[in-house]
Design an enzyme around this catalytic site. Structure first.
Site, short mmCIF file in Angstrom:
data_model
loop_
_atom_site.label_atom_id
_atom_site.label_comp_id
_atom_site.label_asym_id
_atom_site.label_seq_id
_atom_site.Cartn_x
_atom_site.Cartn_y
_atom_site.Cartn_z
N SER A 10 7.42 7.85 57.04
CA SER A 10 7.06 8.65 57.93
C SER A 10 7.86 9.97 58.11
CB SER A 10 6.71 8.03 59.28
OG SER A 10 6.05 8.69 60.28
N ASP A 43 -4.62 6.43 55.87
CA ASP A 43 -3.58 6.82 56.84
C ASP A 43 -4.25 7.59 57.91
OD1 ASP A 43 -1.29 7.48 58.46
OD2 ASP A 43 0.02 7.42 56.99
N HIS A 79 -1.12 3.74 58.45
CA HIS A 79 0.57 4.45 58.41
C HIS A 79 1.45 3.31 58.21
CE1 HIS A 79 3.32 7.61 58.78
NE2 HIS A 79 3.91 7.10 59.85
#
Length: 864
Positions: free
Chosen positions: A700, A777, A810
């Protein structure tokens, strides 16, 4: 948020139900937000600052209770064993949950006398049954729910995934058959369970399909009503008569564009960090509802390819459309509604009210970041502009009469524009009720004091300045006040006063006097807390650096009892050779002091040369270096790949004051990168690092940091990198998170250009790097990686590997991806450190024809 999925923060940030729940807290900051993945939270050691002698002399409750001699002996974690009889740590051991500690949660019950006569009633789950116990009455052990994990209703079986009890313990709401929506939200079938008769009824008894699509249910404090959300509308079910309940629809305009009582995507992810956008008043007479109008918010489509059984998907992908405001685009327009239960009237603030006519914050751009009742007829609304550098506190009055309108008053105004500051989103304001000694209500809030986050007491609620500053100093209070003791006028909180990488519990009187440490600050510790409703009792969770444990404390009698001790885990750890972990701080250029965590290989010898891996997150306000327990992915790399693993918290990260944090404003990916490279040079200077086997990885925001570091470094320090689910261009990420740190693209075009990953030719100097992303995502869109790959293609950069996870979000967990993602990281890094990528494939452009070198063999491509 970037991931708070709390990556382990990311961070998004708070995760996998099995796989990497066990590897570390990596998925935990995946699921802080802060916002991008916060990453795994590992154990730490730090050379903390010397604290004043007076602090040592302060009263410490339960000093001898917190850690026995066995608990303070941390040889298993902090010292490398040389006993050949012990098992070496393996990836398999960590993956299967061998080192996962037992941590219990409890639901404290609020009785009518909790504030003045706290009985310490709580509910705990044991063997799938729910029991009521009491710290005041040790004999109390009442079974409230024994139906197990499955219930049957109308010949259909439902899997029970959550049980929430009313305060009067007469009923419970059962959450069944959850269907994942976004990070925090889901749809489910909800049932009401009568504790005495053991009867079960659906919340919506007339329509099984509708009952299965409920998005949220919240029991009122007086236990008489349940508010729930169906198709973005709010409903109220009166359950005072279980056999004949009455349902009232409160809002009627809910749709794909209008959200009532339920946050839209960006408010769920970045603002409330939950699936809830409605709040009961303390006496249950009023209900605040957040209304979001997403009509002008752009749609982002996400295709899903493998939602059916493996190998049996439809011919065309499923397209999900999310209202997702990217940086610079229209945000949802938010407002509040207040429903009076007795009068059955839903009100909004008049158009002429100051709330709708603010000179600094436009109605179309405001963010409502917190809603807190500060009495039964007053509610505090925290509002910022979209760039989060103007803060206003509105106090809304809710008259009981149906004939009177709502009204608001601006009680506080703070401006962060002058010092390039921002206001983080917090949800920690607590109401301080009036009493015989206090004729007015008030509240405790976080406020900046000389550049550090501290507690202040405001009374009355419409006060513009604090009545008392409760804390101050060059340290920070963490997540606001933890609890308030109404009887003794005492406030409890967690802070970094001893060390920025530890967490200890303190108390202070409401007048700001007699601050005391509740936990023993002579011991390195990371504590978390859960207080009873009257704050007499405390569930104290010790989370590291040694083996976690929990205790139930009576703060009045200064007594305690063990709740969980994790003796089984201690015995298991005695069987294994665990990598040594060191914590401390180092000084970089310009006397910059940063915290670090270092995990060393088994049988470490400083005379040898080892590979080096930096694990990074680095997002604004985040923290990875924490003295919490974890046998993590970093431990696996150290043990199995014989590598040194380092994590640092450089500039921009949290809990070291505003000056350290705010330097990254408008310029993400600059100072954070410089600190990673400088720290890596420091480790190389130690003499035990192989300079040709150095790597950096993150998820991330950490994935973004990995790419930005490789881009800037050009292979000088870091030879390899692994980037998972990265942001590559901040124009692609959501407005609320991004603009808090970067302003809008319209106001900071140069900053956005500099902060994106753009000098892709610099990657040719790296030996090789790995890119991984989930196609589903909804947080950091796959678009980020695709655009980056396209730039690599245009520049002829080919020294990378790419792995795609179909339909994973994610957190990357869809269809076994939660296991495979770490397999890929581990095996790729093993190949890199093993020298497999030493002969790099290079491209020379010769006007449509190029020659390449792979493993020393020359070839002409198809165009030759």
């Amino acid at each position: 948020m970037l991931t708070k999925e709390y990556i382990p923060l990311s961070d998004r940030q708070k995760a996998a139900s099995f796989s990497w729940k066990y590897i570390s807290m990596v998925l935990i900051v995946l699921i802080y937000g802060t916002s991008l993945l916060l990453s795994q939270v590992n154990s730490l050691y730090i050379n903390h600052k010397t604290y004043d002698r007076r602090e040592k002399e302060q009263s410490v409750l339960f000093k001898d209770e917190f850690q026995s001699s066995e608990e303070t002996t941390n040889n298993l974690i902090l010292e490398t064993s040389t006993n050949n009889d012990k098992k070496p740590l393996t990836f398999k051991d960590v993956r299967n949950g061998t080192f996962y500690p037992e941590i219990k949660e409890i639901q404290w019950i609020q009785t009518p006398t909790s504030l003045t006569n706290d009985s310490g009633d709580y509910i705990v789950v044991e063997n799938h049954n729910y029991y009521l116990k009491s710290l005041l009455d040790s004999e109390k052990n009442l079974s409230l729910y024994e139906l197990g994990d499955t219930i049957n209703y109308n010949d259909l079986n439902y899997s029970v995934e959550g049980v929430t009890f009313s305060n009067d313990l007469k009923l419970a709401v059962l959450t069944c058959n959850k269907r994942h929506n976004w990070r925090h939200s889901y749809f489910a079938s909800y049932f009401i369970y009568d504790v005495e008769s053991k009867n079960i009824e659906p919340i919506i008894s007339t329509n099984e399909k509708e009952n299965s699509n409920i998005a949220l249910s919240i029991i009122s404090p007086d236990s008489q009503k349940i508010a729930y959300i169906l198709e973005n509308n709010v409903y109220l079910k009166d359950v005072s008569n279980f056999e004949n309940p009455k349902t009232t629809q409160i809002t009627f305009d809910g749709s794909a564009q209008i959200f009532n009582g339920k946050p839209d995507w960006v408010y769920e992810e970045e603002v409330f960090e939950s699936d809830t956008a409605l709040w009961w008043s303390p006496d249950s007479s009023n209900l605040v509802i957040l209304r979001s109008n997403d009509t002008e918010v752009p749609i982002f489509p996400i295709p899903y390819f493998v939602q059916q059984n493996p190998g049996n998907s439809s011919s065309y992908p499923i397209i999900d459309e999310i209202k997702y405001p990217k940086a610079g685009f229209q945000n949802p327009i938010v407002d509040i509604l207040i429903y009076n239960v007795e009068n059955d009237i839903l009100k909004s603030l008049p158009d002429s009210d100051p709330f709708h006519n603010d000179s600094d914050i436009d109605n179309t751009d405001r963010l409502i970041t917190e809603i807190t009742w500060v009495g039964n007829d007053q509610v505090l609304i925290r509002v910022t502009n979209r760039e989060s550098d103007i803060l206003k506190i509105f106090i809304v009055s809710c008259p009981k009469s149906s004939d009177l309108e709502l009204s608001s008053f601006v009680s506080r105004f703070e401006d962060g524009r002058g010092d390039k500051s921002w206001f983080e989103i917090t949800h920690n304001t607590i109401h301080i009720p009036k009493s015989n000694e206090r004729e007015l209500d008030g509240y405790i809030d976080m406020i900046g004091v000389d550049g550090y986050d501290h507690l202040a007491y405001f009374s009355p609620p419409n006060a513009s300045e604090p009545k008392v500053y409760l804390t101050n100093g060059e340290w920070e209070v963490v997540e606001g006040a933890a609890a308030f003791d109404y009887v003794n006028d005492k406030v409890y909180f967690i802070s970094t006063e001893k060390s920025s990488i530890e967490r200890h519990v303190y108390s202070v009187n409401l007048d700001g006097t007699s601050k005391k440490n509740i936990t023993d600050i002579t011991l390195e510790s990371w504590f978390d807390v859960s207080f009873s409703k009257g704050a007499r009792y405390l569930l104290l969770s010790y989370e590291g650096p040694n083996v976690p444990y929990q205790k139930l404390l009576d703060l009045y009698n200064e007594s305690s009892e063990i709740f969980t001790d994790n003796k089984a885990l201690k015995n298991i750890l005695n069987e294994y050779d665990i990598p040594q972990i060191n914590y401390g701080n180092i000084t970089l250029d310009e006397n910059l002091i940063i915290n670090y965590k270092e995990t060393l290989p088994l049988n470490f010898d400083p005379k040898k040369k080892y590979p080096l891996l930096f694990f990074v997150y680095g997002g604004p306000g985040s923290q990875l270096v924490q003295k919490s327990f974890a046998v993590s992915f970093s431990s696996v790399i150290a043990a199995e790949l014989n590598a040194v693993v380092v994590t640092i918290d450089g500039r921009g990260t949290g809990f070291k004051g505003k000056k350290f944090r705010n330097i990254v404003r408008d310029n993400l990916g600059n100072y954070e990168v410089l600190d990673q490279i400088s720290a890596a040079k420091y480790w190389i200077s130690k003499g035990y690092i192989d300079t040709e086997r150095t790597a950096i990885w993150g998820w991330s925001y950490g994935g973004y940091m990995t790419l930005k570091t490789l881009e800037y470094d050009e292979g000088n320090v870091f030879k390899y990198g692994m980037s998972v689910a990265p942001v590559t261009d901040w124009r692609f990420y959501d407005s609320v998170y991004t603009e808090r740190y970067m302003h809008t693209p319209q106001n900071n075009l140069e900053g956005y250009e500099n902060s994106k990953v753009h000098n892709v030719t610099n990657f040719k100097s790296s030996k090789r790097f790995l890119l991984m992303h989930g196609t589903g995502d909804d947080n950091v869109h796959f678009q980020n990686s695709l655009q980056f790959i396209d730039m690599l293609d245009i520049a002829g950069v080919e020294n990378y590997d790419m792995y795609v996870f179909p339909d994973s979000d994610h957190s990357i967990r869809w269809h076994n991806a939660g296991l495979i993602v770490y397999d890929r990281l581990f095996t790729w890094l093993s190949r890199a450190f093993g020298g497999e990528f030493e002969q790099v494939y290079s491209v020379a452009n010769y006007g449509g024809q190029y020659n390449g070198v792979i493993d020393g063999r020359y070839f002409m491509d198809l165009y030759g």
